[in-house]
Structures are given as structure tokens and as C-alpha cells.
Design an enzyme around this catalytic site. Structure first.
Site, PDB file in Angstrom:
ATOM      1  N   TYR A 103       5.528  24.185  21.467  1.00 44.29           N
ATOM      2  CA  TYR A 103       5.605  24.015  22.923  1.00 44.29           C
ATOM      3  C   TYR A 103       5.064  22.641  23.267  1.00 44.29           C
ATOM      4  O   TYR A 103       3.995  22.244  22.787  1.00 44.29           O
ATOM      5  CB  TYR A 103       4.768  25.093  23.621  1.00 44.29           C
ATOM      6  CG  TYR A 103       4.730  24.946  25.132  1.00 44.29           C
ATOM      7  CD1 TYR A 103       5.871  25.151  25.897  1.00 44.29           C
ATOM      8  CD2 TYR A 103       3.551  24.605  25.786  1.00 44.29           C
ATOM      9  CE1 TYR A 103       5.841  25.016  27.275  1.00 44.29           C
ATOM     10  CE2 TYR A 103       3.507  24.477  27.172  1.00 44.29           C
ATOM     11  CZ  TYR A 103       4.653  24.686  27.916  1.00 44.29           C
ATOM     12  OH  TYR A 103       4.626  24.555  29.283  1.00 44.29           O
TER      13      TYR A 103
ATOM     14  N   ASP B 177       2.270  15.700  19.121  1.00 43.23           N
ATOM     15  CA  ASP B 177       1.719  16.346  20.306  1.00 43.23           C
ATOM     16  C   ASP B 177       0.392  16.968  19.891  1.00 43.23           C
ATOM     17  O   ASP B 177       0.356  18.008  19.244  1.00 43.23           O
ATOM     18  CB  ASP B 177       2.699  17.397  20.811  1.00 43.23           C
ATOM     19  CG  ASP B 177       2.170  18.126  22.046  1.00 43.23           C
ATOM     20  OD1 ASP B 177       0.965  17.975  22.339  1.00 43.23           O
ATOM     21  OD2 ASP B 177       2.940  18.848  22.683  1.00 43.23           O
TER      22      ASP B 177
ATOM     23  N   LYS C 151      -5.735  18.635  27.657  1.00 43.33           N
ATOM     24  CA  LYS C 151      -6.702  19.736  27.519  1.00 43.33           C
ATOM     25  C   LYS C 151      -8.151  19.263  27.343  1.00 43.33           C
ATOM     26  O   LYS C 151      -8.781  18.859  28.299  1.00 43.33           O
ATOM     27  CB  LYS C 151      -6.264  20.677  26.396  1.00 43.33           C
ATOM     28  CG  LYS C 151      -4.880  21.311  26.715  1.00 43.33           C
ATOM     29  CD  LYS C 151      -4.624  22.607  26.016  1.00 43.33           C
ATOM     30  CE  LYS C 151      -3.184  23.045  26.194  1.00 43.33           C
ATOM     31  NZ  LYS C 151      -2.984  24.372  26.665  1.00 43.33           N
TER      32      LYS C 151
END
Ligand code: PLP
Length: 442
Positions: A151, A246, A280
Site C-alpha cells: 500500500y 516507500d 508516520k
């Protein structure tokens, strides 16, 4: 800790019904919905401190959600809270550069040497989206190769075969994405070098970038097999495309650095990406994203180069202050070791208890994070993560929740330890799991 009383949540139910009237689906991110775990009202939390939540009905929970990753130091950590209050007092947004942005950029660069230059944005989605634009600008090509089940946020291009969020809700590919965009994405299985090689042989001169979560966090926690990232980098570069990592989940999750600098993945020089997306943890719980990479690549970005990317909120002073404070906490000696020790005890305890009750359970643990897959086989790629017992997970999830243990409501999401969890939290969780497995095995 209250036990077994958490199943009565009238205020959450009332608030959910009210939310349904005003907020689509009653939630502001579909991953918060309980649709995949039997439906009904998600728990509305009222406050959080350390490793614990208190819900609107007054029940206390041990939190393994950690807000899907960012809350690695636990909730309301005093050092981060103080930094946010101070930043708020100084004014929350200027629309000008600030000194602290440089400090955070320097910290990221020092921990992740592939970052010559960085740019702050507001979310992981934005960071990833822009890395693709930069790669396209650099190469003059348009296609992206990604891995099934990874994702990368909710921008159009990367929502194809996109792992935890959409898969949990049974949405293989989002509606609203034109075929012209979907046709720019080639998806291959994670850990499958042959499939990647074949894709590059077929489309190589059209491929701008290969994007990967170097350690996967979105169909459980999955390590790359030895040699996978080395070959990914070599094949991608041989095809004239860029490597994008990522690291929105993985950066600062397993050690003070990124997956690309993690000692369990050898030969860092051979696995260094051209571009990295972050988010995050680097915002300490406030909204943030960042992307960065080699200077020549990043110089494609405006105002230096032709690839445009901007943001009213970018480099938000409170987010930057929280991120700096969070990294200061994580830099302290022993922090990751403690999370790992607790996670090991918890994962081993869950595994033993499930075994004792004859319940097949595969646990993928990487330091202080792990995923629980109700199956009897290893989980090394998305297909294997899909081939697990979702109904059993849903039962387990609810039995734990009703005893005050909070997980993400999806069989694909990880359990995250924080610096605030204690031995006592692990004891309570293992006792709750024992009770859950006893009921499930009956
Ligand atoms: N990349 C990865 C690996 C993620 O796990 C996520 C979110 O879970 C994103 C990107 C998107 O980040 P955000 O939700 O901040 O937009």
C-alpha cells in the site's frame, strides 16, 4: 485493567449512529471501519496516554494499533507534547521557511544517507505521489512497477492492487481511476525476482520507476528474501528506471534509521534507492510526509526543476517540532531493544498459546512489530497473506477487544509495540489471548 466488560459500549454505538449521519461511513479513513471484522460501531476513543486508550464509555484498552504506526513512543509522550505546545505558542503556520525544518531534514539525512535532499509534505500519500512524479520527470517515462499488496497511499496510480486498506474491504482496485492511469501500473508479486525481470524485459524502456516497501507492512510484516532488494535495484537500474522505497511505515520502526540501513538487510550500498518516501513516525503523531533522494534526482523538483510540488501546510511547524522530539526519544540507547524484547515475548506467547489450542497461526515479527496470520503456511507475499482465515481473525479481534486489547480491524495490519508498553501489558494481553483461543477452539 477491567476485564471482559468492554463489550458493552453504548456511547460508541450512539456516536457511531450520529457519525453515520454526517461522515461518510461514519469514519474518516476506511481502515477504521469494523466492516471486515463483523461490522458494527468502531470504538470511539476519548483519550490516550502511554500504551493505553480510554474510550467514551470509560473502558481502558492496551493499544497495539499505535495509530497505524506513528505513535511509536506511546500516546501523549511528555517530550513530544511539550514540543507541540511550544510550537503552538509560537504560531501554528507561517507560510515561510523555518529553522526547525532544517534540523529535521538534517536528522533524516544523518540517519538515511541516500537522502541528499528532502522535501516535507503533509502525508505519506503525498510523499509517494510526488516520488513518482519526480521519477517520471527524471526519466521521461510514465509506467510504474509496484508489488501486489504493497500500500502506497491513496493517490490514483498506486491504488492498483494496494494491500491492507482496500483489500480488507474487498476492493481490489478503486473505482474512479481511469483506465488510462491503471494501464500505467504493472503489478508483480513481492519477493518474486523472476516476475520483476520479466516485467522489465517487456516494458523496461517505458518504466519510470520500481516502487517497493523494502520491508512490507501492509499485508502483514514481511521481510524481503535475501538478495531480493539487491536484484530489484540492479535490474531496475539496468532498465534505466529509478528505485523508489516507500518507507512510510518502515523508517524508524525497526531501528534509528530506515529499512535501507537496517542491519538485517546486508550490503546497504547495493540496496540504496534513488528516492525514498517517508511519513508516520517522523511527525511524532502529527500530519507529515517527506520525500528525498539523490541530489541530481531531487533537483528536478520546483523551484530548481520542472517537477511541480507544493503545499500550504508543508513543513508545518507543529509537525516538524513533534517529529524532532519523537526522533530525540528514539535516539536514546536501548529503546528498540526494549520494544523488541516485549514483542518477542508477546509473539512467542501468542504462538505457543495458539499451538496449544490447535489453532494454526503464523506470526511474522520484525523487532517491535509483528503480524498474526491465521494459517498454517508462511506469509512471504500477498497471495499467501490473502490465503488466511479472515473470519478467525475477526473472532480473535473481537474477543480481544472485549477484554480491552485494541488491534487494527484487519487481518493484514500489524501489531505495533511502543516505548510505553510494559511487561504488565504483555501479561494482560497474553491472558486475554489465552481466553480468546480457548473460546475459538471450543
Ligand atoms: N505508504 C505506506 C507504506 C503506508 O503504510 C501508508 C499508510 O498507511 C502510506 C504510504 C500513506 O500514508 P498516509 O496515510 O500518511 O497518507
Amino acid at each position: 485493567m477491567q476485564q471482559h466488560s468492554h463489550s458493552h459500549r453504548p456511547k460508541s454505538e450512539k456516536l457511531y449512529n450520529e457519525a453515520l449521519e454526517h461522515i461518510v461511513g461514519g469514519v474518516n479513513s476506511p481502515s477504521r471501519s469494523f466492516k471486515a471484522v463483523g461490522g458494527g460501531a468502531p470504538v470511539f476513543m476519548a483519550s490516550a496516554e502511554g500504551a493505553h486508550f480510554t474510550d467514551v464509555d470509560g473502558h481502558r484498552y492496551i493499544d497495539y494499533l499505535a495509530a497505524y504506526g506513528p505513535i511509536i513512543t506511546g500516546h501523549a509522550h511528555p517530550h513530544i507534547t511539550e514540543a507541540i505546545i511550544q510550537a503552538a505558542r509560537e504560531g501554528v503556520l507561517y507560510g515561510t521557511p523555518t529553522e526547525r525544518e532544517i534540523a529535521l531534514a538534517k536528522r533524516l539525512k544523518a540517519a538515511i544517507p541516500s537522502l541528499d535532499k528532502v522535501r516535507f509534505v503533509n502525508s505519506g500519500t503525498e510523499a509517494v505521489m510526488t516520488t513518482v512524479r519526480v521519477a517520471r520527470a527524471c526519466t521521461g517515462r510514465s509506467k510504474l512497477i509496484k508489488f501486489a499488496g504493497c500500500y502506497h497511499g491513496h493517490s490514483d496510480l498506486v491504488l492498483v492492487a494496494a494491500g491492507s486498506g482496500p483489500s480488507t474491504l474487498g476492493i481490489p482496485d478503486s473505482a474512479g481511476i481511469p483506465q488510462t492511469i491503471a494501464s500505467e501500473v504493472i503489478t508483480v508479486p513481492f519477493n518474486d525476482v523472476t516476475a520483476l525481470r520479466e516485467a522489465l524485459e517487456r516494458w523496461g524502456d517505458e518504466v519510470a520507476a520500481v516502487m517497493v516497501e523494502p520491508i512490507v507492512g501492509n499485508f502483514g510484516m514481511v521481510m524481503p528474501e535475501p538478495g531480493f532488494l539487491e536484484q530489484l535495484c540492479a535490474l531496475t537500474r539496468a532498465a534505466g528506471a529509478l528505485v523508489i522505497y516507500d518507507e512510510v511505515i518502515s523508517a524508524f520502526r525497526f531501528h534509528y534509521g530506515a529499512a535501507q540501513t537496517y542491519s538485517a538487510l546486508p550490503d546497504h550500498a547495493a540496496i540504496e534507492p534513488d528516492l525514498t518516501a517517508l511519513g508516520k513516525i517522523i511527525g511524532g503523531g502529527l500530519p507529515i510526509g517527506a520525500y528525498g533522494g539523490r541530489a541530481a534526482v531531487m533537483e528536478q523538483v520546483a523551484p530548481l526543476g520542472p517537477a511541480y510540488q507544493a503545499g500550504t501546510m508543508a513543513g508545518n511547524p507543529a509537525s516538524v517540532a513533534a517529529g524532532l522530539a519523537c526522533l530525540e526519544v528514539l535516539e536514546q540507547p536501548g529503546v528498540y531493544e526494549t520494544m523488541e524484547r516485549l514483542a518477542t515475548r508477546l509473539a512467542d506467547g501468542l504462538s505457543t498459546a495458539a499451538g496449544r489450542h490447535g489453532i494454526p497461526l503464523t506470526i511474522n515479527r520484525i523487532r517491535g512489530a509483528f503480524s498474526t496470520h491465521f494459517c498454517g503456511h508462511p506469509v512471504t507475499c500477498y497471495a499467501e497473506a490473502q490465503d488466511t482465515d479472515g473470519e478467525r481473525f475477526a473472532r480473535f479481534f473481537r474477543l480481544l477487544l472485549d477484554q480491552g486489547i485494541c488491534l487494527a480491524p484487519s487481518k493484514y495490519e500489524a501489531w505495533f509495540l511502543t516505548t510505553a508498553h510494559t511487561e504488565s501489558d504483555i501479561d494482560h494481553t497474553l491472558a486475554a489471548a489465552e481466553h480468546a483461543f480457548t473460546i475459538m477452539a471450543a
